[in-house]
Design an enzyme around this catalytic site. Sequence first.
Site, short mmCIF file in Angstrom:
data_model
loop_
_atom_site.label_atom_id
_atom_site.label_comp_id
_atom_site.label_asym_id
_atom_site.label_seq_id
_atom_site.Cartn_x
_atom_site.Cartn_y
_atom_site.Cartn_z
N LYS A 107 -12.54 5.18 -6.10
CA LYS A 107 -11.86 4.49 -5.00
C LYS A 107 -11.41 5.55 -4.00
O LYS A 107 -10.63 6.44 -4.34
CB LYS A 107 -10.67 3.70 -5.52
N ASP B 106 -3.54 3.59 2.31
CA ASP B 106 -3.43 2.15 2.03
C ASP B 106 -2.10 1.62 2.57
O ASP B 106 -1.06 1.76 1.92
CB ASP B 106 -3.53 1.92 0.51
N LYS C 258 2.50 -3.29 3.17
CA LYS C 258 3.39 -2.80 2.11
C LYS C 258 4.79 -2.55 2.67
O LYS C 258 4.95 -2.34 3.87
CB LYS C 258 2.87 -1.47 1.55
N ASP D 136 -4.14 7.35 -2.49
CA ASP D 136 -4.97 6.23 -2.94
C ASP D 136 -6.46 6.57 -2.99
O ASP D 136 -7.28 5.73 -3.32
CB ASP D 136 -4.72 5.01 -2.02
N ASP E 116 -3.92 -6.36 0.58
CA ASP E 116 -3.48 -5.16 -0.15
C ASP E 116 -4.27 -4.96 -1.45
O ASP E 116 -4.18 -3.92 -2.07
CB ASP E 116 -1.97 -5.25 -0.43
N GLU F 105 -7.24 -4.16 -1.86
CA GLU F 105 -8.44 -3.67 -1.17
C GLU F 105 -9.30 -2.79 -2.06
O GLU F 105 -10.50 -2.67 -1.84
CB GLU F 105 -8.03 -2.90 0.09
N ARG G 43 -10.32 -3.09 -5.17
CA ARG G 43 -11.38 -3.83 -5.87
C ARG G 43 -12.49 -4.24 -4.91
O ARG G 43 -13.64 -4.40 -5.32
CB ARG G 43 -10.76 -5.03 -6.61
#
Length: 497
Positions: free
Chosen positions: A268, A273, A280, A291, A350, A352, A354
Amino acid sequence: MQFDVWSKGLATLEADCLVVGVFEEGELTEEAQPLDAATGGRLARLLARGDFPGRSGETLLIPDVEGLKASRLLLTGLGTRKKFGRKAFRKAVSSAVTALNRTRIASVAFAVTRPSFSDLDDYYFGRVIAEIVGNTLYKVNDLKSARKGKPPALHTVVAGPVRGAGATAAKRGLTHGTAVAAAAKVQRDLANLPANVCTPSYLADQAKALAKSQPSVKVTVLDEAGIRKEKMGCLLAVTRGSAEPPRFIVIEYKGPKAPKAPIVLVGKGITFDTGGISLKDPGAMDEMKFDMSGSAAVIAALTLASTLRLPLHVVGLIAAAENMPGSRAIKPGDIVTSAAGHTVEILNTDAEGRLVLCDALHYARRFEPAAVVDLATLTGACVVALGAHHAGCMANDDGLARELVAAGIRADDRAWQLPVTEEYGDQLKSNFADFANIGGREGGAITAAAFLGKFTQGLKWAHLDIAGVAYLGGANKGSTGRPTALLADFLIHRAGR
Ligand code: BES
Ligand code: MN
Ligand code: ZN
């Protein structure tokens, strides 16, 4: 750093410093006895007076010791005999390296009592020493404008005693441990960079730099047009809100006698993020620069495989993008089509990770892989479940999950298996698309894995959720380099060690 092993004659070893372990019980360890004899009982007297209590984490530097070839002695606490194992040994070695790093000592001989052979054999003894030296001397690549301090003085480390065949194994461990620490540094340096420096294009450039330095590594980078050609609708959905262009990075390493079917590592690579429109909270949002830790671990693992010339075929896939709100950003309720052809209702922007991973996992199929392992700071739920101690390991193949868990134990970089049975997948039902990208609060780490599981049917696949382990917050904020040691052990074992 120069590493070697020693076998005997500690008192006559030439080094700036000898490092010896001391238990809380105070009696001399086997390694310390010849030193005590050579110094006319000085060590025993010091311990008898209670000048060094031997507590775990404590050290005492004794300068100018008569009777030894080495000019100094460093005592390091082993804690109690009863509790002594690999963990206390690691702590004793790292505390010693921290103490040495405060001096200008350049060469050192380690003579620290080891845990039992079943807990730490000669190979892992070498590996642990080299790993700890490398990791302890790691300095954050900060952007402070003050003049940088001097680089560490330490440049020669010998460790022992190891004898006969054990010396060969320990030397191999030192070589591997050096590579593991170097790989962890690759991960940490990338993850510690701010998101305005470490962008998707920057990650791509780092992969290209690896290919340039290692002829056994080939890199292909897809830009936005290339990503569109692959119909990666989920990755494109995530990147929509950002002005920073996405990248899909393919890193292929073919070692000597590499098998045809590769191990595919998928990372990933969300370089920041914000949560997107499902924004967030501001508290600690800066930590979302980490992230992309999964993708940094992929680059680290390929660095390790290629520098050690492991007889493996490894493919790294990185889905890199920034998750931002904006007038073009995806909105809750939007439906997009993944590369695999499934439609996904994005109920929370959020979730994101996956989304970018599902398209990367689909891309993995063309390699007909022997195994696929993805690495992702995927869910806060995994942090709630396992804290910062274990990564979450979820898989559609128990053998592969067990292999990763075992690698984590050996590498002291542990993971814990969580179940991914079909009920969790049922939580992803959508009224409007094939599935939703979230499955509710309950079992959040597992429903995220179940989402990925929809895209990995027929593959041998495991997922490591590293949200809790990849970095520290608070006063010691920074990348930990995990799970590079776990991955390294997994690869080294697949290569036959
Ligand atoms: N990158 C985060 C996961 C994360 C959270 C990593 C905390 C490290 C620390 C991920 O993209 C995310 O935001 N996940 C959401 C999923 C939710 C919306 C279903 C989460 O965990 O809150
Ligand atoms: Mn997120
Ligand atoms: Zn994320």
